[in-house]
Design a protein around this motif. Structure first.
Motif, PDB file in Angstrom:
ATOM      1  N   ALA A   9       0.837  -1.208   0.000  1.00  0.00           N
ATOM      2  CA  ALA A   9       0.000   0.000   0.000  1.00  0.00           C
ATOM      3  C   ALA A   9       0.869   1.254   0.000  1.00  0.00           C
ATOM      4  O   ALA A   9       0.568   2.220  -0.703  1.00  0.00           O
ATOM      5  CB  ALA A   9      -0.939  -0.015   1.204  1.00  0.00           C
ATOM      6  N   LYS A  10       1.954   1.222   0.752  1.00  0.00           N
ATOM      7  CA  LYS A  10       2.860   2.382   0.801  1.00  0.00           C
ATOM      8  C   LYS A  10       3.451   2.646  -0.584  1.00  0.00           C
ATOM      9  O   LYS A  10       3.449   3.789  -1.062  1.00  0.00           O
ATOM     10  CB  LYS A  10       3.970   2.131   1.813  1.00  0.00           C
ATOM     11  N   CYS A  11       3.949   1.602  -1.227  1.00  0.00           N
ATOM     12  CA  CYS A  11       4.503   1.762  -2.593  1.00  0.00           C
ATOM     13  C   CYS A  11       3.433   2.276  -3.543  1.00  0.00           C
ATOM     14  O   CYS A  11       3.657   3.197  -4.318  1.00  0.00           O
ATOM     15  CB  CYS A  11       5.055   0.434  -3.091  1.00  0.00           C
ATOM     16  N   TYR A  12       2.272   1.673  -3.474  1.00  0.00           N
ATOM     17  CA  TYR A  12       1.173   2.039  -4.355  1.00  0.00           C
ATOM     18  C   TYR A  12       0.753   3.497  -4.124  1.00  0.00           C
ATOM     19  O   TYR A  12       0.702   4.293  -5.055  1.00  0.00           O
ATOM     20  CB  TYR A  12      -0.010   1.081  -4.121  1.00  0.00           C
ATOM     21  N   TYR A  13       0.443   3.832  -2.879  1.00  0.00           N
ATOM     22  CA  TYR A  13      -0.070   5.167  -2.606  1.00  0.00           C
ATOM     23  C   TYR A  13       0.981   6.262  -2.775  1.00  0.00           C
ATOM     24  O   TYR A  13       0.649   7.355  -3.223  1.00  0.00           O
ATOM     25  CB  TYR A  13      -0.711   5.243  -1.222  1.00  0.00           C
ATOM     26  N   LYS A  14       2.210   5.987  -2.431  1.00  0.00           N
ATOM     27  CA  LYS A  14       3.250   7.007  -2.642  1.00  0.00           C
ATOM     28  C   LYS A  14       3.386   7.289  -4.142  1.00  0.00           C
ATOM     29  O   LYS A  14       3.577   8.431  -4.551  1.00  0.00           O
ATOM     30  CB  LYS A  14       4.597   6.573  -2.047  1.00  0.00           C
ATOM     31  N   GLY A  15       3.273   6.249  -4.940  1.00  0.00           N
ATOM     32  CA  GLY A  15       3.309   6.429  -6.393  1.00  0.00           C
ATOM     33  C   GLY A  15       2.132   7.237  -6.905  1.00  0.00           C
ATOM     34  O   GLY A  15       2.279   8.190  -7.662  1.00  0.00           O
ATOM     35  N   VAL A  16       0.933   6.887  -6.448  1.00  0.00           N
ATOM     36  CA  VAL A  16      -0.273   7.585  -6.883  1.00  0.00           C
ATOM     37  C   VAL A  16      -0.257   9.030  -6.380  1.00  0.00           C
ATOM     38  O   VAL A  16      -0.585   9.950  -7.121  1.00  0.00           O
ATOM     39  CB  VAL A  16      -1.556   6.849  -6.389  1.00  0.00           C
ATOM     40  N   GLU A  17       0.158   9.224  -5.144  1.00  0.00           N
ATOM     41  CA  GLU A  17       0.167  10.578  -4.579  1.00  0.00           C
ATOM     42  C   GLU A  17       1.221  11.469  -5.231  1.00  0.00           C
ATOM     43  O   GLU A  17       1.162  12.681  -5.110  1.00  0.00           O
ATOM     44  CB  GLU A  17       0.354  10.509  -3.066  1.00  0.00           C
ATOM     45  N   SER A  18       2.171  10.865  -5.945  1.00  0.00           N
ATOM     46  CA  SER A  18       3.192  11.671  -6.629  1.00  0.00           C
ATOM     47  C   SER A  18       2.682  12.236  -7.953  1.00  0.00           C
ATOM     48  O   SER A  18       3.335  13.103  -8.540  1.00  0.00           O
ATOM     49  CB  SER A  18       4.453  10.831  -6.878  1.00  0.00           C
ATOM     50  N   LEU A  19       1.556  11.749  -8.421  1.00  0.00           N
ATOM     51  CA  LEU A  19       1.010  12.214  -9.707  1.00  0.00           C
ATOM     52  C   LEU A  19       0.421  13.614  -9.604  1.00  0.00           C
ATOM     53  O   LEU A  19      -0.054  14.050  -8.632  1.00  0.00           O
ATOM     54  CB  LEU A  19      -0.064  11.243 -10.222  1.00  0.00           C
TER      55      LEU A  19
END
Length: 190
Positions: A180-190
């Motif tokens: 979830a951390k990898c996923y959300y950090k990626g999404v939140e960087s957009l």
């Protein structure tokens, strides 16, 4: 007393069916194998379940996925980053789902030939819509829908990998947190 015995036999059939469907899949599992695993005559299965498909439905019924309510609840939260809303709502739902991990795997990976064949694709589609809502909420930029589809597919497959390689509850919680951390950090960087 007879009712207790009936419930005990029904539960033995369900437990045996879960083991056989998990080991094989819906198509290759035989009622004779389930009966042998349960230690009962095959004819007794028909006392409780009309056919193999009805038995399969009973096995997976407790995990049949409808993420929509969890997605709706998460989306209704007005404050916080997507990762914070996930921790508040989605994480506990997934932990409960992982407690039934064998049934989840049966539904997602071993349901070919049933009305549940598309369960994984339905989950990905639900998650894709959820991701699209989240992206629109946090960014003014419009993204190609394929991005949401890829993210939904990857998150779903990550969840299934946790279920397939489950070691214990603590391990599963830690792996989910990392994914979830990898996923959300990626999404939140957009």
């Amino acid at each position: 007393m007879a009712q207790v015995l009936k419930e005990e036999v029904r539960n033995r059939i369900l437990d045996a069916a879960e083991k056989v469907f998990y080991k094989k899949d819906y198509r290759s599992a035989k009622l004779t194998e389930i009966a042998k695993e349960a230690g009962i005559p095959v004819a007794l299965i028909y006392t409780y379940f009309k056919n193999k498909e009805v038995l399969f439905d009973a096995v997976i019924s407790s995990v049949y996925l409808n993420f929509e309510s969890a997605f709706d609840e998460e989306e209704s939260l007005e404050n916080g980053l997507p990762s914070e809303r996930f921790v508040e709502v989605g994480e506990s739902y997934i932990h409960e789902l992982l407690k039934e991990r064998k049934k989840l795997i049966i539904l997602m990976d071993k349901s070919s030939g049933t009305k549940h064949t598309e369960a994984k694709q339905k989950l990905i589609a639900q998650m894709q819509v959820h991701i699209e809502v989240g992206l629109k909420r946090q960014s003014k930029k419009e993204y190609d829908p394929m991005l949401s589809h890829i993210l939904a597919s990857n998150f779903t497959e990550g969840l299934l990998e946790i279920a397939r390689h489950y070691q214990n509850e603590e391990w599963a919680k830690e792996m989910l947190k990392l994914i979830a951390k990898c996923y959300y950090k990626g999404v939140e960087s957009l």
